[in-house]
Scaffold this active site. Structure first.
Site, PDB file in Angstrom:
ATOM      1  N   HIS A  19       2.796 -13.917  -1.544  1.00 21.46           N
ATOM      2  CA  HIS A  19       3.632 -12.963  -2.357  1.00 21.46           C
ATOM      3  C   HIS A  19       5.265 -13.007  -1.595  1.00 21.46           C
ATOM      4  CE1 HIS A  19       1.138 -11.186   0.760  1.00 21.46           C
ATOM      5  NE2 HIS A  19       2.044 -10.385   1.151  1.00 21.46           N
ATOM      6  N   ASP A  57       6.088  -2.149  -4.047  1.00 19.89           N
ATOM      7  CA  ASP A  57       4.947  -2.306  -3.142  1.00 19.89           C
ATOM      8  C   ASP A  57       4.515  -0.628  -3.013  1.00 19.89           C
ATOM      9  OD1 ASP A  57       4.485  -4.059  -0.318  1.00 19.89           O
ATOM     10  OD2 ASP A  57       4.176  -1.946  -0.216  1.00 19.89           O
ATOM     11  N   ILE A  58       3.223  -0.643  -2.725  1.00 19.71           N
ATOM     12  CA  ILE A  58       2.430   0.871  -2.809  1.00 19.71           C
ATOM     13  C   ILE A  58       2.919   1.509  -1.389  1.00 19.71           C
ATOM     14  CG2 ILE A  58       0.400   0.056  -1.259  1.00 19.71           C
ATOM     15  CD1 ILE A  58      -1.267   1.627  -3.496  1.00 19.71           C
ATOM     16  N   ASN A  97       5.430 -13.474   4.528  1.00 19.74           N
ATOM     17  CA  ASN A  97       4.689 -13.578   5.833  1.00 19.74           C
ATOM     18  C   ASN A  97       3.584 -14.647   5.685  1.00 19.74           C
ATOM     19  OD1 ASN A  97       6.224 -11.685   6.970  1.00 19.74           O
ATOM     20  ND2 ASN A  97       5.034 -10.035   6.067  1.00 19.74           N
TER      21      ASN A  97
HETATM   22  P1  5GP Z   1       1.954  -8.503   3.694  1.00 18.82           P
HETATM   23  O1  5GP Z   1       1.598  -7.822   4.771  1.00 18.82           O
HETATM   24  O2  5GP Z   1       0.523  -9.494   3.362  1.00 18.82           O
HETATM   25  O3  5GP Z   1       3.084  -9.340   4.016  1.00 18.82           O
HETATM   26  O4  5GP Z   1       2.538  -7.830   2.500  1.00 18.82           O
HETATM   27  C1  5GP Z   1       1.503  -7.266   1.615  1.00 18.82           C
HETATM   28  C2  5GP Z   1       2.240  -5.842   0.936  1.00 18.82           C
HETATM   29  O5  5GP Z   1       1.152  -5.484  -0.075  1.00 18.82           O
HETATM   30  C3  5GP Z   1       2.372  -4.705   1.653  1.00 18.82           C
HETATM   31  O6  5GP Z   1       3.724  -4.467   1.993  1.00 18.82           O
HETATM   32  C4  5GP Z   1       1.527  -3.540   1.288  1.00 18.82           C
HETATM   33  O7  5GP Z   1       1.998  -2.373   1.222  1.00 18.82           O
HETATM   34  C5  5GP Z   1       1.439  -4.079  -0.357  1.00 18.82           C
HETATM   35  N1  5GP Z   1      -0.061  -3.805  -0.864  1.00 18.82           N
HETATM   36  C6  5GP Z   1      -1.151  -3.803  -0.443  1.00 18.82           C
HETATM   37  N2  5GP Z   1      -2.139  -3.584  -1.421  1.00 18.82           N
HETATM   38  C7  5GP Z   1      -1.288  -3.195  -2.422  1.00 18.82           C
HETATM   39  C8  5GP Z   1      -1.539  -2.553  -3.786  1.00 18.82           C
HETATM   40  O8  5GP Z   1      -2.802  -2.377  -4.135  1.00 18.82           O
HETATM   41  N3  5GP Z   1      -0.582  -2.349  -4.611  1.00 18.82           N
HETATM   42  C9  5GP Z   1       0.574  -2.536  -4.196  1.00 18.82           C
HETATM   43  N4  5GP Z   1       1.666  -2.220  -5.068  1.00 18.82           N
HETATM   44  N5  5GP Z   1       0.971  -2.995  -2.964  1.00 18.82           N
HETATM   45  C10 5GP Z   1       0.091  -3.220  -2.269  1.00 18.82           C
END
Ligand code: 5GP
Ligand code: ZN
Length: 122
Positions: A108, A38-39, A95
């Site tokens: 994811h 994760d970034i 989520n």
């Molecule tokens: P959500 O909030 O949808 O459950 O999780 C999305 C996740 O994707 C977050 O933890 C966010 O940090 C990660 N994320 C979003 N954009 C990127 C990206 O460009 N690269 C990586 N490695 N992670 C990302």
């Protein structure tokens, strides 16, 4: 795999990572799933396990996706062992929708571990 650009199959950020068109630290990839760090990590280990195919959310999963979902969980377990958190414990999170905090509309599975976590989640 071919580029998908229609409205129903958007070429999202996770699609771009899967296809090597956006950078990420890839930890695992096979014919069905890709895993990358994760970034913005929320724990010492924070990995995303995603289907290579664009599925917008877990709400869109059907019985025909059973093999894909079991593959995602098996890869998460394998990476937890690789990251040294299999014994200490880890959390797998999906989520779905705005109130749950979904911010990327490509299915994811979060693998989180390496610290003690609270319950219930915020
Ligand atoms: P959500 O909030 O949808 O459950 O999780 C999305 C996740 O994707 C977050 O933890 C966010 O940090 C990660 N994320 C979003 N954009 C990127 C990206 O460009 N690269 C990586 N490695 N992670 C990302
Ligand atoms: Zn996508």
């Amino acid at each position: 795999m071919t580029q998908q650009t229609t409205e129903s199959q958007p070429w999202c950020i996770f699609c771009r990572i899967v296809h090597g068109q956006a950078s990420a630290e890839i930890l695992y990839q096979d014919d069905m799933v890709t895993a990358f760090r994760d970034i913005h990590p929320q724990a010492p280990t924070h990995v995303q396990i995603v289907p290579n195919q664009h599925i917008p959310a877990v709400a869109a999963v059907t019985k025909t996706d059973a093999k894909l979902l079991s593959r995602m969980i098996a890869v998460a377990n394998q990476l937890a062992a690789q990251e040294g958190i299999a014994q200490s414990g880890y959390r797998l999170v999906i989520n779905n929708g705005p109130q749950a905090g979904q911010s990327v509309n490509h299915l994811h599975l979060h693998l989180l571990g390496g610290r003690r976590m609270g319950w219930p989640p915020g």
